[in-house]
Design an enzyme around this catalytic site. Structure first.
Site, PDB file in Angstrom:
ATOM      1  N   GLU A 109      -9.303  33.323  19.473  1.00  0.00           N
ATOM      2  CA  GLU A 109      -8.078  32.576  19.766  1.00  0.00           C
ATOM      3  C   GLU A 109      -8.301  31.619  20.939  1.00  0.00           C
ATOM      4  O   GLU A 109      -7.825  30.478  20.913  1.00  0.00           O
ATOM      5  CB  GLU A 109      -6.930  33.569  20.040  1.00  0.00           C
ATOM      6  N   ASN A 128      23.536  34.088  22.515  1.00  0.00           N
ATOM      7  CA  ASN A 128      22.082  33.983  22.464  1.00  0.00           C
ATOM      8  C   ASN A 128      21.551  35.381  22.722  1.00  0.00           C
ATOM      9  O   ASN A 128      21.988  36.039  23.659  1.00  0.00           O
ATOM     10  CB  ASN A 128      21.601  33.019  23.554  1.00  0.00           C
ATOM     11  N   GLY A 129      20.627  35.854  21.897  1.00  0.00           N
ATOM     12  CA  GLY A 129      20.061  37.182  22.110  1.00  0.00           C
ATOM     13  C   GLY A 129      20.226  38.050  20.881  1.00  0.00           C
ATOM     14  O   GLY A 129      20.475  37.552  19.779  1.00  0.00           O
ATOM     15  N   LYS A 169       2.758  21.164  12.935  1.00  0.00           N
ATOM     16  CA  LYS A 169       3.260  22.507  13.263  1.00  0.00           C
ATOM     17  C   LYS A 169       3.338  23.385  12.022  1.00  0.00           C
ATOM     18  O   LYS A 169       3.114  24.574  12.074  1.00  0.00           O
ATOM     19  CB  LYS A 169       4.630  22.382  13.927  1.00  0.00           C
ATOM     20  N   GLU A 195      -8.428  22.832  19.523  1.00  0.00           N
ATOM     21  CA  GLU A 195      -7.293  22.028  19.056  1.00  0.00           C
ATOM     22  C   GLU A 195      -6.634  21.223  20.163  1.00  0.00           C
ATOM     23  O   GLU A 195      -6.108  20.148  19.908  1.00  0.00           O
ATOM     24  CB  GLU A 195      -6.277  22.885  18.307  1.00  0.00           C
ATOM     25  N   CYS A 251      18.726  30.796  21.286  1.00  0.00           N
ATOM     26  CA  CYS A 251      19.631  29.717  20.903  1.00  0.00           C
ATOM     27  C   CYS A 251      20.019  28.893  22.121  1.00  0.00           C
ATOM     28  O   CYS A 251      19.750  29.277  23.249  1.00  0.00           O
ATOM     29  CB  CYS A 251      20.886  30.313  20.278  1.00  0.00           C
ATOM     30  N   LYS A 257      -7.832  27.540  20.677  1.00  0.00           N
ATOM     31  CA  LYS A 257      -6.951  26.753  21.575  1.00  0.00           C
ATOM     32  C   LYS A 257      -7.732  25.607  22.199  1.00  0.00           C
ATOM     33  O   LYS A 257      -7.244  24.489  22.309  1.00  0.00           O
ATOM     34  CB  LYS A 257      -6.363  27.629  22.702  1.00  0.00           C
ATOM     35  N   HIS A 306     -28.419  37.869  17.457  1.00  0.00           N
ATOM     36  CA  HIS A 306     -28.774  37.538  16.078  1.00  0.00           C
ATOM     37  C   HIS A 306     -28.712  36.039  15.829  1.00  0.00           C
ATOM     38  O   HIS A 306     -28.609  35.599  14.680  1.00  0.00           O
ATOM     39  CB  HIS A 306     -27.858  38.308  15.118  1.00  0.00           C
ATOM     40  N   TRP A 324      18.982  29.591  16.559  1.00  0.00           N
ATOM     41  CA  TRP A 324      17.680  29.967  15.994  1.00  0.00           C
ATOM     42  C   TRP A 324      17.908  31.355  15.432  1.00  0.00           C
ATOM     43  O   TRP A 324      18.054  32.326  16.175  1.00  0.00           O
ATOM     44  CB  TRP A 324      16.599  29.971  17.079  1.00  0.00           C
ATOM     45  N   ARG A 338      15.825  24.547  21.581  1.00  0.00           N
ATOM     46  CA  ARG A 338      15.969  26.001  21.622  1.00  0.00           C
ATOM     47  C   ARG A 338      16.344  26.588  20.265  1.00  0.00           C
ATOM     48  O   ARG A 338      16.272  27.811  20.060  1.00  0.00           O
ATOM     49  CB  ARG A 338      17.053  26.398  22.635  1.00  0.00           C
TER      50      ARG A 338
HETATM   51  C1  F6R Z   1      -2.964  27.125  16.123  1.00  0.00           C
HETATM   52  C2  F6R Z   1      -1.910  27.103  15.129  1.00  0.00           C
HETATM   53  C3  F6R Z   1      -2.276  27.246  13.705  1.00  0.00           C
HETATM   54  C4  F6R Z   1      -1.272  28.143  12.974  1.00  0.00           C
HETATM   55  C5  F6R Z   1      -1.569  28.153  11.467  1.00  0.00           C
HETATM   56  C6  F6R Z   1      -0.642  29.081  10.725  1.00  0.00           C
HETATM   57  O1  F6R Z   1      -2.472  27.002  17.410  1.00  0.00           O
HETATM   58  O2  F6R Z   1      -0.766  26.966  15.463  1.00  0.00           O
HETATM   59  O3  F6R Z   1      -3.563  27.729  13.561  1.00  0.00           O
HETATM   60  O4  F6R Z   1      -1.375  29.423  13.503  1.00  0.00           O
HETATM   61  O5  F6R Z   1      -1.435  26.852  10.949  1.00  0.00           O
HETATM   62  O6  F6R Z   1       0.682  28.665  10.839  1.00  0.00           O
HETATM   63  P1  F6R Z   1       1.858  29.654  10.493  1.00  0.00           P
HETATM   64  O7  F6R Z   1       1.792  30.779  11.477  1.00  0.00           O
HETATM   65  O8  F6R Z   1       3.095  28.835  10.621  1.00  0.00           O
HETATM   66  O9  F6R Z   1       1.636  30.152   9.109  1.00  0.00           O
END
Ligand code: F6R
Length: 626
Positions: free
Chosen positions: A495, A106-107, A621, A502, A2, A499, A518, A77, A27
């Site tokens: 992963e 916070n915590g 997001k 994207e 937070c 990264k 293969h 948060w 935050r």
């Molecule tokens: C990649 C990324 C996305 C999310 C995916 C699921 O960096 O952020 O691949 O992981 O859209 O999102 P959540 O976890 O919010 O269900």
């Protein structure tokens, strides 16, 4: 994670506190609140939702009682309790002192349940679902001389110290008391707190962004310290009241950089927050030698009845789910299937009431994961959610929840929530192993403690981020990058490739290294960068030697090899054009350290190409459409 602000000075405190909260909104933004001493009492207002809701509310009720020059504020948060007005901070004491004490926090206070029971025995009842509120009541009792040690009566710093000594977990607590209108007291353990020192004014905040428009002179509070601020300065002691020397420093960052902890991008800050995110996710889950979940509407018998586990998730969360499969199968001997959520419900998966579906989602709102969860529930399966957002739809519709306490993630690309999800997945594995007796209680505790040590190893990796950045620079002009791994290194490779796609809009593919022959080996051409995640030569010797052969195969075809290997692994050196050393760690935990340099390499390549690391094109997001 937070945001906290405190102020004592000569300006209208409400304006200073609200300005600080605005800077700290990254935050936490599920509720906000303020408390200011006023006419022998406290003026307190709090509101669910973004800060603007609080400001509107203050306009509605009038700001006449919020006119003092001292006050505290908070953006939340949620950790304990959903994001509602009632759970918003500040929390205040009750009848013990006529609500004269208010606290922001916070915590996570791990032992809040026994402390709450203690308060209930004194007929003091919490009004909220939070862990924070108990701190307000405890400080009020101490200040009123009603605690076990009455010597804290009328002494706010001593009262806060006595309470801090009783709390377990991580906390920054900031306290205002109606009888001490020109003083604010704060305590810090494993959670950030900085002081800002102005002319005739003193500030407190979770980070310097909250006050650098007023002063650039700051002091960082250390572990287990209590600070008392007035408009004339500050006094720092340890929790026992011994004076502590601190060293002021000058903040040289501009405001935008300050919000990002001195980085150009939130993502880079969030990468560095991973040790805390993992530690906070684990915090409070081992109670009296047993693993406990956050919200559990499943009994131990329900967990014993499970005969199959499905993991559903999307994107990065799916990659963390792949790791859940390794841990849960290994620890519980239960079969685990993992599937991208968007495919799951369209192929008629076989589910019944003995199936446990683990739905992993940072946002808790991803439409594909939510629909997969609903499909599972329709088939009578039990659902356990792993989520970073308290009160989101996915945890609300689940039978049990583990929250990843990573705090808000502003960068669109998931980083700290990935490693926090991995930690949470392992908690699920341990909870199942415990309920089903596939591990002895002492083995469960040992695994948990090993997991608890992982943040230290991640910190070691963070110390060598300069090398990862340099690697990113070297690879920035590449057309494509391939990633290879085996066993738990394979999800890490996936992963790393995600990264890179994207953030840097670069063609990137990950393969289980055994699959190379293969087909994918045809892609290798001279100069093509291939990033290889090596297992430990001690932990998985067989896999290590197999991957060593794979590196030689691609090297022989001219690939430019970038190898992530355990420090001291001499065998890979002849075949690595670039080597990044990882601290030694057990097999299942290696993803927590190996993913970090891959996140940094991707961010660095994106930066070198001039892209906005926090807001990659075409991405959102939270994906709330299927
Ligand atoms: C990649 C990324 C996305 C999310 C995916 C699921 O960096 O952020 O691949 O992981 O859209 O999102 P959540 O976890 O919010 O269900």
């Amino acid at each position: 994670m937070c945001g906290i602000v405190g102020y004592v000075g000569h300006r209208p405190a409400l304006d200073v506190v609200l300005a600080g909260l605005r800077r700290l909104e990254y935050r936490g933004y599920d509720s906000a609140g303020v408390a200011l001493p006023h006419s022998g009492g406290l003026a307190v207002e709090r509101k669910a939702g973004a800060l603007v809701n609080l400001e509107q509310r203050l306009d509605e009720i009038g700001r006449d009682t919020f006119t003092g020059t001292a006050g505290i504020g908070h953006t939340r948060w949620a950790t304990h309790g959903p994001p509602t007005d009632r759970n918003a901070h500040p929390h205040r004491s009750g009848p013990a002192d006529a609500g004269k004490t208010a606290v922001v926090h916070n915590g996570i206070i791990e032992n809040y349940l026994p402390l709450r029971a203690e308060l209930e025995a004194l007929d003091i009842w919490a009004e909220s679902d939070t862990d924070t509120e108990i701190a307000a009541h405890l400080v009020a009792l101490a200040y009123a001389g009603r605690a076990a040690d009455p010597s804290t009566k009328g002494d706010l710093p001593a009262s806060v110290r006595s309470v801090a000594l009783r709390l377990e977990g991580a906390f920054t607590l900031v306290v205002t008391h109606a009888d001490e209108p020109d003083t604010i007291v704060a305590a810090r353990r494993s959670s950030p707190l900085v002081l800002g020192l102005g002319e005739g004014e003193t500030f407190l905040a979770s980070d310097v962004a909250a006050f650098i428009e007023f002063t650039r002179n700051a002091v960082e509070l250390g572990q287990d310290q209590v600070v008392t601020i007035t408009r004339d300065g500050y006094d720092v002691t340890d929790f026992r009241g011994e004076p502590v020397a601190v060293s002021p420093f000058e903040v040289t960052w501009d405001l935008a950089a300050a919000e990002k902890g001195g980085h150009d991008y939130f993502m880079l800050k969030e990468i560095e927050e991973q040790p805390t995110a993992i530690a906070d996710t684990l915090r409070g889950h081992l109670v009296d030698g047993r693993i406990v979940l956050d919200e559990q509407r499943l009994t131990d018998q329900d967990l014993r009845d499970v005969d199959k586990v499905f993991v559903v998730a999307c994107g990065t969360a799916y990659h963390s789910g792949l790791l859940a499969k390794y841990a849960i199968e290994h620890w519980t001997r239960l079969p685990v299937e993992i599937e991208v959520a968007s495919e799951f419900r369209y192929r008629d998966p076989v589910l019944d009431r003995s199936t446990l579906v683990v739905a992993i989602s940072q946002s808790g709102e991803t439409a594909d994961t939510l629909e997969a969860l609903r499909h599972a529930k329709d088939q009578k399966a039990r659902v356990l959610a792993i989520c970073n957002t308290n009160g989101a739809q996915i945890p609300r519709e689940s039978d049990a929840v583990i929250y990843t306490h990573a705090g808000p993630e502003i960068g669109v690309a998931a980083t700290k929530t990935f490693t926090a999800q991995v930690a949470a997945n392992y908690l699920v594995g341990l909870a199942l192993a415990q309920a089903r007796g596939t591990k002895y209680p002492d083995e469960v505790v040992r695994e948990f403690h090993e997991l608890e040590a992982a943040p230290k190893a991640v910190e070691t990796v963070l110390e060598s981020l300069g090398e990862a950045r340099a690697l990113g620079q070297l690879l920035a002009d590449s057309k494509a990058v391939l990633f290879l791994g085996r066993h738990v290194g394979y999800p890490v490779a996936l992963e790393g490739a995600l990264k890179l796609k994207e953030l840097a809009y670069m063609h990137a593919e990950a393969f289980a290294a055994g699959e190379l022959k293969h087909g994918p080996i045809a892609l290798i051409e001279p100069g093509l960068p291939v990033i290889v995640v090596m297992p430990s030569p001690k932990g998985r010797a067989v896999l290590h030697s197999k991957l060593l052969s794979n590196i030689q195969e691609i090297k022989a075809r001219g690939a430019r090899t970038v190898v992530l290997a355990e420090a001291g692994d001499e065998t890979v050196k002849p075949f690595a054009d670039h080597l990044f050393e990882l601290p030694p760690i057990s097999t299942l935990l290696q993803p927590l350290v190996a993913t970090v340099p891959l996140q940094v390499i991707a961010a660095e390549i994106a930066r070198a190409r001039g892209y906005d690391v926090d807001k990659p094109r075409n991405l959102a997001k939270s994906v709330t459409v299927e």
